[in-house]
Design a protein around this motif. Structure first.
Motif, PDB file in Angstrom:
ATOM      1  N   GLN A  29       0.885  -1.331  -0.079  1.00  0.00           N
ATOM      2  CA  GLN A  29      -0.082  -0.022  -0.286  1.00  0.00           C
ATOM      3  C   GLN A  29       0.909   1.403   0.004  1.00  0.00           C
ATOM      4  O   GLN A  29       2.098   1.385   0.791  1.00  0.00           O
ATOM      5  N   ALA A  30       0.573   2.378  -0.877  1.00  0.00           N
ATOM      6  CA  ALA A  30       1.229   3.579  -0.993  1.00  0.00           C
ATOM      7  C   ALA A  30       0.037   4.566  -0.627  1.00  0.00           C
ATOM      8  O   ALA A  30      -0.675   4.736  -1.829  1.00  0.00           O
ATOM      9  N   LEU A  31       0.115   5.074   0.451  1.00  0.00           N
ATOM     10  CA  LEU A  31      -1.158   6.246   0.813  1.00  0.00           C
ATOM     11  C   LEU A  31      -0.653   7.409   0.660  1.00  0.00           C
ATOM     12  O   LEU A  31       0.304   7.862   1.295  1.00  0.00           O
ATOM     13  N   MET A  32      -1.451   8.427   0.002  1.00  0.00           N
ATOM     14  CA  MET A  32      -1.239   9.678  -0.352  1.00  0.00           C
ATOM     15  C   MET A  32      -2.382  10.384   0.533  1.00  0.00           C
ATOM     16  O   MET A  32      -3.606  10.240  -0.113  1.00  0.00           O
ATOM     17  N   VAL A  33      -2.184  11.303   1.478  1.00  0.00           N
ATOM     18  CA  VAL A  33      -2.996  12.145   2.143  1.00  0.00           C
ATOM     19  C   VAL A  33      -3.026  13.422   1.584  1.00  0.00           C
ATOM     20  O   VAL A  33      -1.739  14.126   1.903  1.00  0.00           O
ATOM     21  N   LEU A  34      -3.872  13.968   0.972  1.00  0.00           N
ATOM     22  CA  LEU A  34      -4.048  15.370   0.518  1.00  0.00           C
ATOM     23  C   LEU A  34      -4.325  16.396   1.635  1.00  0.00           C
ATOM     24  O   LEU A  34      -4.984  15.875   2.421  1.00  0.00           O
ATOM     25  N   PRO A  35      -4.060  17.548   1.550  1.00  0.00           N
ATOM     26  CA  PRO A  35      -4.275  18.651   2.490  1.00  0.00           C
ATOM     27  C   PRO A  35      -5.748  18.700   2.580  1.00  0.00           C
ATOM     28  O   PRO A  35      -6.354  18.721   1.481  1.00  0.00           O
ATOM     29  N   THR A  36      -6.437  18.856   3.597  1.00  0.00           N
ATOM     30  CA  THR A  36      -7.799  19.299   3.895  1.00  0.00           C
ATOM     31  C   THR A  36      -8.259  20.399   3.280  1.00  0.00           C
ATOM     32  O   THR A  36      -7.663  21.401   3.351  1.00  0.00           O
ATOM     33  N   ASP A  37      -9.318  20.433   2.605  1.00  0.00           N
ATOM     34  CA  ASP A  37     -10.083  21.350   1.886  1.00  0.00           C
ATOM     35  C   ASP A  37     -10.471  22.334   3.011  1.00  0.00           C
ATOM     36  O   ASP A  37     -11.659  21.808   3.542  1.00  0.00           O
ATOM     37  N   ASP A  55      -9.245  30.197   9.700  1.00  0.00           N
ATOM     38  CA  ASP A  55      -9.143  28.858   9.825  1.00  0.00           C
ATOM     39  C   ASP A  55      -8.664  28.156   8.504  1.00  0.00           C
ATOM     40  O   ASP A  55      -8.370  26.863   8.658  1.00  0.00           O
ATOM     41  N   ARG A  56      -8.512  28.967   7.424  1.00  0.00           N
ATOM     42  CA  ARG A  56      -8.283  28.113   6.155  1.00  0.00           C
ATOM     43  C   ARG A  56      -6.899  27.518   6.057  1.00  0.00           C
ATOM     44  O   ARG A  56      -6.603  26.625   5.349  1.00  0.00           O
ATOM     45  N   GLY A  57      -6.016  27.917   6.624  1.00  0.00           N
ATOM     46  CA  GLY A  57      -4.574  27.492   6.871  1.00  0.00           C
ATOM     47  C   GLY A  57      -4.409  26.227   7.495  1.00  0.00           C
ATOM     48  O   GLY A  57      -3.345  25.410   7.544  1.00  0.00           O
ATOM     49  N   LEU A  58      -5.428  25.644   8.225  1.00  0.00           N
ATOM     50  CA  LEU A  58      -5.517  24.653   8.955  1.00  0.00           C
ATOM     51  C   LEU A  58      -5.371  23.438   8.242  1.00  0.00           C
ATOM     52  O   LEU A  58      -5.188  21.953   8.561  1.00  0.00           O
TER      53      LEU A  58
END
Length: 503
Positions: free
Chosen positions: A163-171, A179-182
């Motif tokens: 498995q190779a998991l890629m977690v993207l930044p939360t929109d 709070d958008r920089g979170l």
């Protein structure tokens, strides 16, 4: 022997393998070439272009090949950190190399056996090995053809897929500007908590950002073509302090998707639950006891509904929420979401049955904030035709919210009680409730709640014919909307301006 960054690695060109901490590591030929190139330049940042030129000279390859090799090396050396990523610059090798073969005991043992074993025994062993090689070669060759049937019975073992998991930044576009920089912090938190094991690689945040910088995509699944990931996780966060929702999707390289929806009073809570939900969905394991989960279909339906609600498609979201309720009728959260959506459309009669069903379901569960929130919805639903009953349930909602320290709905309940009193023209009783509600919203630092608090005061002054003070409150609300870019309140501000202009 424990592995650490001080243990040297030996490159055995004869076998194309590495020896590290008395263990032999096998890599694909190109991955071996990448590792050797990086190790030849320790602590130096080597660009992807330099790596490709070294390992794939005279060949045209995509950047994806480098990412796959880097991930393979990291997986084989885990948990030892062997390669450091420098975003938009390249990679650096972290551990020393050795010119001596690391597995001394194995070679010495083999030499001792060779010296002490009679020649005839060595010859018989050699013959057996040769015969075995011939047999293995024959079966391998035949296995690549159309037959034989005895090999079609199936393999003796099944290799575990890596498995190779890629977690993207939360929109976080739906949140206020503060709070958008979170989104990047949420991504890093999840990456740090997911387990990186021998059959699993978690893309580091720097790698994710590097991949994202290289190519803009239409949707997360497009990253499969440039990353080498087997699963990509995307998420979006919306709501206000005290009432956040996180929607996430796990995209699989075979084209399938799985969705999830989480709710919580704080961003920290929903991010913690996000990690837990991913552990359960991806690995079937948890870092801590799970509090319960809806079915896959319910999660998918709710995810779709919440996406539509965030886009302002309120009416379109209702069939999905209704289907989620039918799929999981004992789940009070689905009832709450559906009732709240009906109320948003002014459909109080449609909301009430779901409120009652939700409250009944909560009777069998431990105390939780949802009770106060459902009581609040019931009070709001009754305001149109039964003000005394509405006041009773709003008071009950306030008490329940206070007991659960749900200060957001504690403030909501006070403000709505104030609205009941305004309709009853009990202005002296309404004003303290409005003031306390606004104070709570300011303590929560909830821009939406603060704007709504000023609009409540607009109603308070407007009902008494004091249009000057009503206009002052409207200006304060509009100022908050503009400062925090509260898109969902802009139409409400326009409605209040229209109401003022007609007075």
């Amino acid at each position: 022997m424990a592995k650490d960054n001080a243990t040297p690695v030996y490159f055995d060109d004869a076998t194309g393998t590495l020896v590290f901490a008395n263990e032999r590591i096998e890599l694909r030929p190109k991955t071996y070439a990448v590792a050797k190139f990086l190790a030849a330049h320790p602590q130096q940042v080597c660009s992807k272009e330099a790596i490709m030129n070294a390992a794939w000279e005279n060949s045209i390859v995509e950047d994806q090949a480098v990412f796959q090799s880097i991930n393979e090396i990291r997986r084989k050396f885990a948990p030892t950190a062997v390669i450091q990523t420098y975003p938009r610059r390249g990679y650096a090798w972290l551990i020393p190399t050795s010119s001596q073969h690391a597995i001394q005991s194995q070679s010495q043992t083999q030499a001792a056996i060779k010296r002490s074993t009679p020649q005839w025994l060595l010859l018989s062993v050699l013959v057996a090995v040769l015969m075995g090689s011939v047999a293995i070669g024959w079966f391998s060759f035949v296995g690549n053809g159309e037959k034989p049937s005895r090999l079609q019975e199936g393999p003796r073992f099944k290799a575990t897929e890596h498995q190779a998991l890629m977690v993207l930044p939360t929109d976080t576009a739906a949140l206020t500007n503060d709070d958008r920089g979170l989104g990047f912090g949420a991504m890093q938190t999840v990456i740090e908590r997911l387990p990186n094991e021998s059959n699993r690689t978690i893309f580091q945040a720097s790698d994710v950002l590097d991949i994202m910088d290289r190519k803009p995509v239409a949707e997360p699944a497009d990253y499969f073509a440039v990353s080498g990931a087997t699963q990509i996780i995307s998420s979006e966060l919306n709501g206000v302090p005290g009432e956040y929702s996180l929607l996430f999707t796990v995209w699989h390289s075979d084209g399938t998707q799985r969705h999830g929806v989480l709710h919580g009073g704080t961003i920290e809570q929903v991010i913690n639950d996000y990690t837990e939900a991913l552990m359960l969905q991806l690995f079937g394991e948890l870092t801590r006891p799970h509090r319960g989960a809806s079915s896959l279909l319910t999660s998918t339906l709710t995810h779709r509904a919440m996406t539509l609600l965030a886009q302002g498609e309120t009416q379109t979201a209702i069939p999905y929420l209704e289907s989620a309720v039918l799929e999981h009728p004992e789940e009070p959260m689905q009832r709450f979401l559906l009732a709240r959506t009906h109320l948003h459309l002014g459909q109080a009669e449609s909301a009430l049955p779901h409120i009652e069903a939700g409250l009944t379901a909560l009777d069998a569960l431990p105390p939780q904030p949802l009770r106060g929130r459902l009581l609040y919805l019931k009070g709001v639903a009754l305001m149109g035709n039964n003000l005394p009953a509405a006041s009773h349930f709003l008071g009950a909602a306030q008490e329940a919210a206070e007991a659960q320290q749900d200060w957001l709905y504690h403030a909501y309940a006070k403000a709505m009680q104030g609205q009941v009193l305004i309709q009853q023209q009990r202005f002296s009783d309404a004003e303290p409730l409005l003031a306390e509600s606004l104070r709570y919203q300011q303590l929560l630092n909830c821009p939406l709640g603060i704007a709504q608090g000023h609009l409540d005061y607009f109603d308070f002054y407007f009902a008494q014919g004091n249009t000057e003070k009503a206009q002052e409150q409207l200006q304060l609300a509009e100022q908050m909307v503009l400062e925090r870019n509260l898109v969902i309140v802009k139409q409400l501000i326009a409605d209040y301006k229209n109401k003022l202009s007609k007075s």
